[in-house]
Design an enzyme around this catalytic site. Structure first.
Site, PDB file in Angstrom:
ATOM      1  N   HIS A 202       0.820  -1.241  -0.079  1.00  0.00           N
ATOM      2  CA  HIS A 202       0.046   0.194  -0.097  1.00  0.00           C
ATOM      3  C   HIS A 202       0.988   1.281  -0.085  1.00  0.00           C
ATOM      4  O   HIS A 202       0.361   2.514  -0.268  1.00  0.00           O
ATOM      5  CB  HIS A 202      -1.071   0.003   1.173  1.00  0.00           C
ATOM      6  CG  HIS A 202      -0.287   0.286   2.464  1.00  0.00           C
ATOM      7  ND1 HIS A 202       0.483  -0.571   3.405  1.00  0.00           N
ATOM      8  CD2 HIS A 202      -0.093   1.542   3.106  1.00  0.00           C
ATOM      9  CE1 HIS A 202       0.772  -0.034   4.274  1.00  0.00           C
ATOM     10  NE2 HIS A 202       0.573   1.334   4.158  1.00  0.00           N
TER      11      HIS A 202
HETATM   12  C1  UD1 Z   1      -1.823   6.137   5.311  1.00  0.00           C
HETATM   13  C2  UD1 Z   1      -0.426   6.664   5.754  1.00  0.00           C
HETATM   14  C3  UD1 Z   1       0.644   5.570   5.573  1.00  0.00           C
HETATM   15  C4  UD1 Z   1       0.166   4.400   6.542  1.00  0.00           C
HETATM   16  C5  UD1 Z   1      -1.166   3.870   6.009  1.00  0.00           C
HETATM   17  C6  UD1 Z   1      -1.738   2.752   6.746  1.00  0.00           C
HETATM   18  C7  UD1 Z   1       0.059   8.989   5.122  1.00  0.00           C
HETATM   19  C8  UD1 Z   1       0.685  10.148   4.631  1.00  0.00           C
HETATM   20  N1  UD1 Z   1      -0.097   7.783   4.968  1.00  0.00           N
HETATM   21  O1  UD1 Z   1      -1.730   5.630   4.095  1.00  0.00           O
HETATM   22  O2  UD1 Z   1       1.826   5.943   6.143  1.00  0.00           O
HETATM   23  O3  UD1 Z   1       0.824   3.251   6.311  1.00  0.00           O
HETATM   24  O4  UD1 Z   1      -2.079   5.078   6.036  1.00  0.00           O
HETATM   25  O5  UD1 Z   1      -2.767   1.965   5.993  1.00  0.00           O
HETATM   26  O6  UD1 Z   1      -0.775   9.522   6.163  1.00  0.00           O
HETATM   27  N2  UD1 Z   1      -9.012   5.290   1.147  1.00  0.00           N
HETATM   28  C9  UD1 Z   1     -10.088   4.429   1.039  1.00  0.00           C
HETATM   29  N3  UD1 Z   1     -10.767   4.087   2.205  1.00  0.00           N
HETATM   30  C10 UD1 Z   1     -10.227   4.660   3.279  1.00  0.00           C
HETATM   31  C11 UD1 Z   1      -9.004   5.156   3.300  1.00  0.00           C
HETATM   32  C12 UD1 Z   1      -8.419   5.093   2.128  1.00  0.00           C
HETATM   33  O7  UD1 Z   1     -10.765   4.103  -0.053  1.00  0.00           O
HETATM   34  O8  UD1 Z   1     -10.938   4.396   4.493  1.00  0.00           O
HETATM   35  C13 UD1 Z   1      -8.199   5.432  -0.374  1.00  0.00           C
HETATM   36  C14 UD1 Z   1      -8.556   6.417  -0.879  1.00  0.00           C
HETATM   37  O9  UD1 Z   1      -8.564   6.403  -2.312  1.00  0.00           O
HETATM   38  C15 UD1 Z   1      -7.302   7.425  -0.495  1.00  0.00           C
HETATM   39  C16 UD1 Z   1      -6.216   6.273  -0.640  1.00  0.00           C
HETATM   40  O10 UD1 Z   1      -6.874   5.154   0.024  1.00  0.00           O
HETATM   41  O11 UD1 Z   1      -7.172   8.359  -1.517  1.00  0.00           O
HETATM   42  C17 UD1 Z   1      -5.009   6.630   0.228  1.00  0.00           C
HETATM   43  O12 UD1 Z   1      -5.493   6.860   1.863  1.00  0.00           O
HETATM   44  P1  UD1 Z   1      -4.525   7.947   2.577  1.00  0.00           P
HETATM   45  O13 UD1 Z   1      -5.251   7.922   4.227  1.00  0.00           O
HETATM   46  O14 UD1 Z   1      -4.254   9.204   2.063  1.00  0.00           O
HETATM   47  O15 UD1 Z   1      -3.166   7.239   2.674  1.00  0.00           O
HETATM   48  P2  UD1 Z   1      -2.660   5.682   3.083  1.00  0.00           P
HETATM   49  O16 UD1 Z   1      -2.116   5.114   1.678  1.00  0.00           O
HETATM   50  O17 UD1 Z   1      -3.767   5.116   3.591  1.00  0.00           O
HETATM   51  N1  UDP Z   2      -3.691  -5.000   9.337  1.00  0.00           N
HETATM   52  C1  UDP Z   2      -5.165  -5.473   9.282  1.00  0.00           C
HETATM   53  N2  UDP Z   2      -5.829  -6.113   8.096  1.00  0.00           N
HETATM   54  C2  UDP Z   2      -5.251  -6.071   6.963  1.00  0.00           C
HETATM   55  C3  UDP Z   2      -3.710  -5.366   6.699  1.00  0.00           C
HETATM   56  C4  UDP Z   2      -3.093  -4.903   7.823  1.00  0.00           C
HETATM   57  O1  UDP Z   2      -5.421  -5.691  10.312  1.00  0.00           O
HETATM   58  O2  UDP Z   2      -5.904  -6.309   6.065  1.00  0.00           O
HETATM   59  C5  UDP Z   2      -3.125  -4.578  10.435  1.00  0.00           C
HETATM   60  C6  UDP Z   2      -1.560  -5.407  10.296  1.00  0.00           C
HETATM   61  O3  UDP Z   2      -1.804  -6.417  11.466  1.00  0.00           O
HETATM   62  C7  UDP Z   2      -0.922  -4.367  11.226  1.00  0.00           C
HETATM   63  C8  UDP Z   2      -1.344  -2.881  10.778  1.00  0.00           C
HETATM   64  O4  UDP Z   2      -2.711  -3.507  10.121  1.00  0.00           O
HETATM   65  O5  UDP Z   2      -1.270  -4.333  12.704  1.00  0.00           O
HETATM   66  C9  UDP Z   2      -0.358  -2.460   9.657  1.00  0.00           C
HETATM   67  O6  UDP Z   2      -1.019  -1.189   9.322  1.00  0.00           O
HETATM   68  P1  UDP Z   2      -0.458  -0.998   7.580  1.00  0.00           P
HETATM   69  O7  UDP Z   2      -0.016  -1.926   7.047  1.00  0.00           O
HETATM   70  O8  UDP Z   2      -1.933  -0.372   7.128  1.00  0.00           O
HETATM   71  O9  UDP Z   2       0.140   0.414   7.929  1.00  0.00           O
HETATM   72  P2  UDP Z   2       1.824   0.479   8.054  1.00  0.00           P
HETATM   73  O10 UDP Z   2       2.394  -0.161   9.328  1.00  0.00           O
HETATM   74  O11 UDP Z   2       2.502   0.510   7.005  1.00  0.00           O
HETATM   75  O12 UDP Z   2       1.852   2.006   8.507  1.00  0.00           O
END
Ligand code: UD1
Ligand code: UDP
Length: 355
Positions: A202
């Site tokens: 992601h």
């Molecule tokens: C964010 C964090 C990242 C973290 C990740 C955990 C920032 C800059 N990045 O990235 O460090 O590892 O969360 O998962 O804060 N979207 C949905 N539904 C949701 C959430 C997101 O559809 O509930 C989609 C949207 O298209 C959105 C994209 O995901 O534009 C990215 O979401 P965003 O929260 O901006 O960043 P993440 O990639 O989730």
């Molecule tokens: N996780 C979850 N369901 C999923 C993917 C990840 O519960 O489908 C949990 C995972 O076990 C870990 C956390 O989400 O505890 C990690 O979050 P993510 O990978 O979104 O973000 P990052 O750690 O890279 O910021």
């Protein structure tokens, strides 16, 4: 003490679960959910499964460009802080929600406690790196989950208020492991043990660069056996927008809840991921991990031989997988992330600082 916790993204719900429970034994905590993550499977499921108290404030910011998203959060958190006048603002990790919470507090001279401080990739192109560096530099207390994190802060001149604790993600894993395992007995595991590879992708550096995303997909196609991919909505959107084809051996599923996720990790043959949290959880479960990034903040998992950095290069990914399949696994010597008491250590340090 009165604490405002600011969170908004999936890994923060998991980190907050053990700490929030510990804090509330002796203190008043209110939760501000920025709304950065909002799908049921990206947010509500964690509150329900992990018993996290319902947020007191929901800002509903949603998905936006970095500036707009962080700016709206900043405005929303500031309003809450002006009204609540807390003793502390607590933030987790390195997302835009982290930075917004920290900046709002810093401008109002409210002490900030940063959980998962000191992590560095030394890659300023990552939004997470910018968020964590800035947050550390305005924090009063920096809770470091590793020795490396303490060293990183010291290299930036930060030594006061730096405290090495365990990792709250280990607290969460130890606390919920039994429940997850009991569920598997009750519901039967979706996939037979060790019969599949678990993958998550992601991070912006992989999803926003089509060559890297294609490289990862090409590698998946070359790996023998079934790959289970709980797909982050960000990646799903990009794969759809660019009409990219998922190889036949990859089963795409919706993002799963925490209990299912940690069980999928535990029973996987190995894990392919660009997630920070998943790298650590792989180590805690003693499941080998291939990290689809050029660098990691969790360097100790690599140094112990349980994690291999491959970037998005298909040859390197496939080679790392072959190595895990053909060579004996390294000895498992130490638990790097504490004994499940990080939350207690953090609350005690906040109490001591307040006096
Ligand atoms: C964010 C964090 C990242 C973290 C990740 C955990 C920032 C800059 N990045 O990235 O460090 O590892 O969360 O998962 O804060 N979207 C949905 N539904 C949701 C959430 C997101 O559809 O509930 C989609 C949207 O298209 C959105 C994209 O995901 O534009 C990215 O979401 P965003 O929260 O901006 O960043 P993440 O990639 O989730
Ligand atoms: N996780 C979850 N369901 C999923 C993917 C990840 O519960 O489908 C949990 C995972 O076990 C870990 C956390 O989400 O505890 C990690 O979050 P993510 O990978 O979104 O973000 P990052 O750690 O890279 O910021």
């Amino acid at each position: 003490m009165k604490i405002i916790t600011v969170l908004g993204a999936r890994p923060q719900f998991i980190k907050a679960a053990p700490l929030s429970a510990t804090l509330r034994k002796r203190h008043e905590e209110k939760i501000v959910h920025t709304g950065q993550h909002y799908d049921y499977q990206m947010s509500d499921v964690f509150f329900e499964e992990l018993g996290i108290p319902k947020p007191d404030y929901f800002l509903g910011v949603g998905s936006k460009q970095h500036g707009a998203q962080t700016g709206e959060m900043l405005t929303g958190v500031e309003e809450v802080l002006l009204k609540e006048k807390p003793d502390w603002v607590l933030v987790y990790g390195d997302t835009n929600s982290t930075l917004a919470g920290a900046l709002a507090a810093a401008k109002l001279h409210i002490p900030i406690a940063h959980v998962e401080a000191g992590l560095r990739s030394y890659n300023r192109k990552m939004p997470e790196e910018v968020n964590r560096v800035l947050t550390d530099h305005v924090s009063t207390l920096m809770f470091c989950p590793t020795d490396q994190a303490v060293k990183n802060l010291s290299l930036e001149g930060l030594t006061k208020g730096v405290i090495r604790t365990g990792d709250v993600m280990a607290d969460a894993l130890y606390y919920h492991a039994r429940r997850a395992e009991e569920r598997s007995l009750a519901e039967n595991l979706r996939y037979p043990k060790k019969s599949y590879v678990l993958a998550t992708v992601h991070r912006a550096e992989n999803t926003d660069n089509l060559n890297r995303l294609q490289g990862i997909i090409n590698a998946f196609a070359q790996i023998e056996g079934q790959i289970v991919l709980p797909l982050h909505p960000r990646t799903k959107k990009l794969l759809n927008d660019h009409h990219m084809t998922i190889p036949k051996n990859v089963e795409v599923i919706e993002p799963v809840g925490y209990l299912e996720m940690i069980l999928l990790e535990k029973e996987a043959e190995f894990i392919l991921t660009d997630s920070g949290g998943v790298q650590k959880e792989a180590y805690l479960w003693q499941v080998p991990c291939v990290t689809l990034r050029d660098e990691t903040e969790w360097v100790e998992t690599v140094n112990t031989g349980w994690n291999t950095l491959t970037g998005a290069n298909p040859e390197q990914i496939v080679e790392a997988v072959m190595n895990y399949r053909n060579k004996p696994l390294p000895p498992y010597r130490e638990n790097l992330y504490g004994n499940g008491r990080a939350s207690e250590e953090i609350v005690a340090a906040m109490e001591e600082k307040r006096g």
